[in-house]
Motif scaffolding. Structure first.
Motif, PDB file in Angstrom:
ATOM      1  N   GLN A 195       0.830  -1.202   0.000  1.00 40.82           N
ATOM      2  CA  GLN A 195       0.000   0.000   0.000  1.00 40.82           C
ATOM      3  C   GLN A 195       0.864   1.251   0.000  1.00 40.82           C
ATOM      4  O   GLN A 195       0.619   2.194  -0.776  1.00 40.82           O
ATOM      5  CB  GLN A 195      -0.929  -0.005   1.213  1.00 40.82           C
ATOM      6  CG  GLN A 195      -1.883   1.186   1.233  1.00 40.82           C
ATOM      7  CD  GLN A 195      -2.866   1.124   2.394  1.00 40.82           C
ATOM      8  OE1 GLN A 195      -2.760   0.263   3.273  1.00 40.82           O
ATOM      9  NE2 GLN A 195      -3.832   2.023   2.402  1.00 40.82           N
ATOM     10  N   SER A 198       2.622   1.658  -3.504  1.00 38.54           N
ATOM     11  CA  SER A 198       1.719   2.031  -4.592  1.00 38.54           C
ATOM     12  C   SER A 198       1.241   3.472  -4.443  1.00 38.54           C
ATOM     13  O   SER A 198       1.130   4.206  -5.442  1.00 38.54           O
ATOM     14  CB  SER A 198       0.522   1.073  -4.655  1.00 38.54           C
ATOM     15  OG  SER A 198      -0.213   1.071  -3.442  1.00 38.54           O
ATOM     16  N   GLU A 199       0.975   3.912  -3.220  1.00 33.63           N
ATOM     17  CA  GLU A 199       0.570   5.300  -2.996  1.00 33.63           C
ATOM     18  C   GLU A 199       1.726   6.258  -3.269  1.00 33.63           C
ATOM     19  O   GLU A 199       1.531   7.330  -3.862  1.00 33.63           O
ATOM     20  CB  GLU A 199       0.053   5.476  -1.573  1.00 33.63           C
ATOM     21  CG  GLU A 199      -1.276   4.762  -1.322  1.00 33.63           C
ATOM     22  CD  GLU A 199      -1.719   4.833   0.127  1.00 33.63           C
ATOM     23  OE1 GLU A 199      -0.927   5.342   0.972  1.00 33.63           O
ATOM     24  OE2 GLU A 199      -2.841   4.389   0.437  1.00 33.63           O
ATOM     25  N   SER A 200       2.934   5.869  -2.866  1.00 24.93           N
ATOM     26  CA  SER A 200       4.108   6.707  -3.099  1.00 24.93           C
ATOM     27  C   SER A 200       4.418   6.815  -4.585  1.00 24.93           C
ATOM     28  O   SER A 200       4.806   7.884  -5.084  1.00 24.93           O
ATOM     29  CB  SER A 200       5.318   6.142  -2.356  1.00 24.93           C
ATOM     30  OG  SER A 200       5.112   6.150  -0.961  1.00 24.93           O
ATOM     31  N   ALA A 203       1.995   9.259  -6.171  1.00 21.64           N
ATOM     32  CA  ALA A 203       2.340  10.635  -5.809  1.00 21.64           C
ATOM     33  C   ALA A 203       3.577  11.105  -6.570  1.00 21.64           C
ATOM     34  O   ALA A 203       3.639  12.250  -7.035  1.00 21.64           O
ATOM     35  CB  ALA A 203       2.570  10.730  -4.300  1.00 21.64           C
ATOM     36  N   ASP A 208      -3.372  10.138  -9.982  1.00 23.67           N
ATOM     37  CA  ASP A 208      -4.366   9.636  -9.044  1.00 23.67           C
ATOM     38  C   ASP A 208      -4.271   8.114  -9.018  1.00 23.67           C
ATOM     39  O   ASP A 208      -4.356   7.470 -10.077  1.00 23.67           O
ATOM     40  CB  ASP A 208      -5.758  10.067  -9.496  1.00 23.67           C
ATOM     41  CG  ASP A 208      -6.853   9.674  -8.521  1.00 23.67           C
ATOM     42  OD1 ASP A 208      -6.587   8.860  -7.607  1.00 23.67           O
ATOM     43  OD2 ASP A 208      -7.980  10.163  -8.687  1.00 23.67           O
ATOM     44  N   PRO A 209      -4.071   7.496  -7.834  1.00 26.92           N
ATOM     45  CA  PRO A 209      -3.993   6.023  -7.786  1.00 26.92           C
ATOM     46  C   PRO A 209      -5.197   5.344  -8.419  1.00 26.92           C
ATOM     47  O   PRO A 209      -5.077   4.239  -8.949  1.00 26.92           O
ATOM     48  CB  PRO A 209      -3.908   5.726  -6.285  1.00 26.92           C
ATOM     49  CG  PRO A 209      -3.381   6.974  -5.670  1.00 26.92           C
ATOM     50  CD  PRO A 209      -3.915   8.105  -6.513  1.00 26.92           C
ATOM     51  N   GLY A 231      -5.787   1.515  -6.951  1.00 24.70           N
ATOM     52  CA  GLY A 231      -5.475   1.619  -5.527  1.00 24.70           C
ATOM     53  C   GLY A 231      -5.913   0.435  -4.699  1.00 24.70           C
ATOM     54  O   GLY A 231      -5.712   0.421  -3.484  1.00 24.70           O
ATOM     55  N   GLN A 397       3.848   4.062   7.249  1.00 27.44           N
ATOM     56  CA  GLN A 397       2.491   3.686   6.841  1.00 27.44           C
ATOM     57  C   GLN A 397       1.661   3.292   8.056  1.00 27.44           C
ATOM     58  O   GLN A 397       0.480   3.651   8.157  1.00 27.44           O
ATOM     59  CB  GLN A 397       2.547   2.537   5.839  1.00 27.44           C
ATOM     60  CG  GLN A 397       1.198   2.139   5.251  1.00 27.44           C
ATOM     61  CD  GLN A 397       0.625   3.192   4.337  1.00 27.44           C
ATOM     62  OE1 GLN A 397       1.308   4.121   3.909  1.00 27.44           O
ATOM     63  NE2 GLN A 397      -0.660   3.085   4.037  1.00 27.44           N
TER      64      GLN A 397
END
Length: 406
Positions: A195, A198-200, A203, A208-209, A231, A397
């Motif tokens: 998580q 993938s979010e990093s 960004a 946008d994820p 996401g 996280q």
């Protein structure tokens, strides 16, 4: 300052991190190893504060020592001593909450969860699915609650991110009644890391994820790969336990189940023998006698046949999963590598994506071998797929999710 204390309690270790969540700055971290074994090893690192321009003005200060640490409760006492002696003082940076890493949450836990007595009991019940992890996680929780009795404690589950897997991905094709009775299904692990990465990655790319199809390779001594669509985890390589999937340092990953029946009948292997074989005497170690990828790569360079075969098997499995997940996603926009091997072994990254040109992957050789810190792109500017190296930060996280639930 809103400070979160993150605890990762292992069977013979206690890892901790004190994080200022407002600035997402780690104030200090530590590791107490060989709990219950003489002698215990203690490391405490203090991070210097940032100035107004978010620039580090000093080097980290690290302190190491050895002494006997009897159990997890004693380990927490040692941790408090380290903060008192070396800083930062907890009286000046009191934790607003404690976030605990818990490996297995089964199908019950899908978000950060306040730890009540009932939750402790359920974590204990799930120990049957993670006998090496959940009991140690629970020991850390109980010791921490005695020390920090007046603040919230939240459990962050490694399996939670994978609760979005569709039934087709998490269901094993065995007798449905037996599977349901014994909770046999795919759960997936390393979810906190997948998580975060993938979010990093989203960004970093300014995307946008929700609009990205991502594949994340978490390659350490334990290794897993996850397909993430919008996401959400939609497929992952680890299963009921962290044994399934990729070739790992000492774990086999995928194997024909009938091979175990064969070894039981022909070699007289017991259940415990097979468990030890698959978890501690397989993977890179089983193939080449060495579990560290750095040793494998050195062996490849020296012309060692066993090391070369181990490397080839490792890469073969990475490519197989990459191709399968590209098919499941209907294409891929981002491929990220993380953890010890993923972040540092350029030959592994290069070999893993070497056959993915059909999917739009074009690696930049110079970027791939460059030794840089932080998140970075290693694909060419013309590549249709962004290939990234993303240092994971599971502690941050966990702190984010803990703060978000306060």
């Amino acid at each position: 300052m809103s400070v979160i204390l993150v605890i990762n309690s292992g069977s013979s270790s206690l890892k901790y991190s004190l994080i200022d969540i407002e600035g997402e700055n780690e104030l200090a971290s530590g590791l107490i190893e060989r709990i219950g074994q003489p002698p215990g090893a203690i490391t405490h690192t203090v991070r210097p504060p940032l100035n107004a321009d978010a620039v580090v003005t000093m080097l980290d200060a690290s302190y190491s020592s050895e002494r006997q640490v009897a159990d997890h409760e004693a380990a927490f006492a040692v941790m408090l001593e380290q903060f008192a002696e070396h800083g930062p003082r907890l009286a000046e940076h009191p934790p607003a909450a404690v976030g605990h890493r818990v490996v297995h949450g089964g199908a019950r836990f899908y978000e950060p969860t306040p730890i009540t007595r009932d939750v402790e009991e359920q974590i204990d019940e799930l120990s049957v699915l993670a006998p090496l992890h959940n009991p140690a996680n629970l020991a850390g929780i109980r010791a921490a609650k005695r020390v920090f009795a007046d603040v919230p404690h939240l459990a962050i589950f490694d399996t939670a991110f994978h609760q979005t897997l569709p039934p087709a991905a998490y269901t094993y094709a065995i007798d449905a009644e037996i599977a349901a009775a014994h909770r046999v299904r795919r759960y997936g692990f390393h979810g906190t890391s997948h998580q975060f990465v993938s979010e990093s990655a989203a960004a970093f790319l300014g995307r946008d994820p929700a609009g990205l199809r991502q594949i994340v390779f978490h390659l350490g001594n334990g290794a897993s790969v996850t397909a993430i669509d919008g996401g959400r985890s939609v497929e992952t390589s680890m299963g009921l336990t962290p044994l399934e999937g990729l070739v790992m340092g000492t774990r086999s990953g995928d194997i024909d189940p009938a091979a175990l029946v064969h070894l039981s009948r022909r070699a007289g292997c017991s259940i415990d023998d097979l468990d030890a074989l698959l978890n501690t005497r397989s993977g890179l170690k089983g193939l080449a006698g060495r579990s560290d990828m750095r040793d494998i790569l050195a062996g490849v360079d020296a012309g060692d046949d066993a090391a070369t075969l181990a490397f080839d098997v490792y890469i073969h499995r990475l490519r197989a999963y990459a191709g399968a997940y590209i098919a499941q996603l209907g294409g891929v926009d981002v491929i990220s590598f993380t953890a010890g091997v993923g972040e540092n072994a350029a030959p592994v990254r290069a070999a893993a994506v070497a056959t993915l040109g059909f999917a739009g992957v074009e690696l930049d050789a110079a970027r791939n071998i460059a030794r840089e810190r932080g998140i970075r792109r290693i694909s060419t500017d013309a590549s249709r797929v962004a290939v990234l190296v993303v240092p994971t930060n599971e502690e941050l996280q966990i702190a984010r999710q803990t703060a978000g639930m306060l």
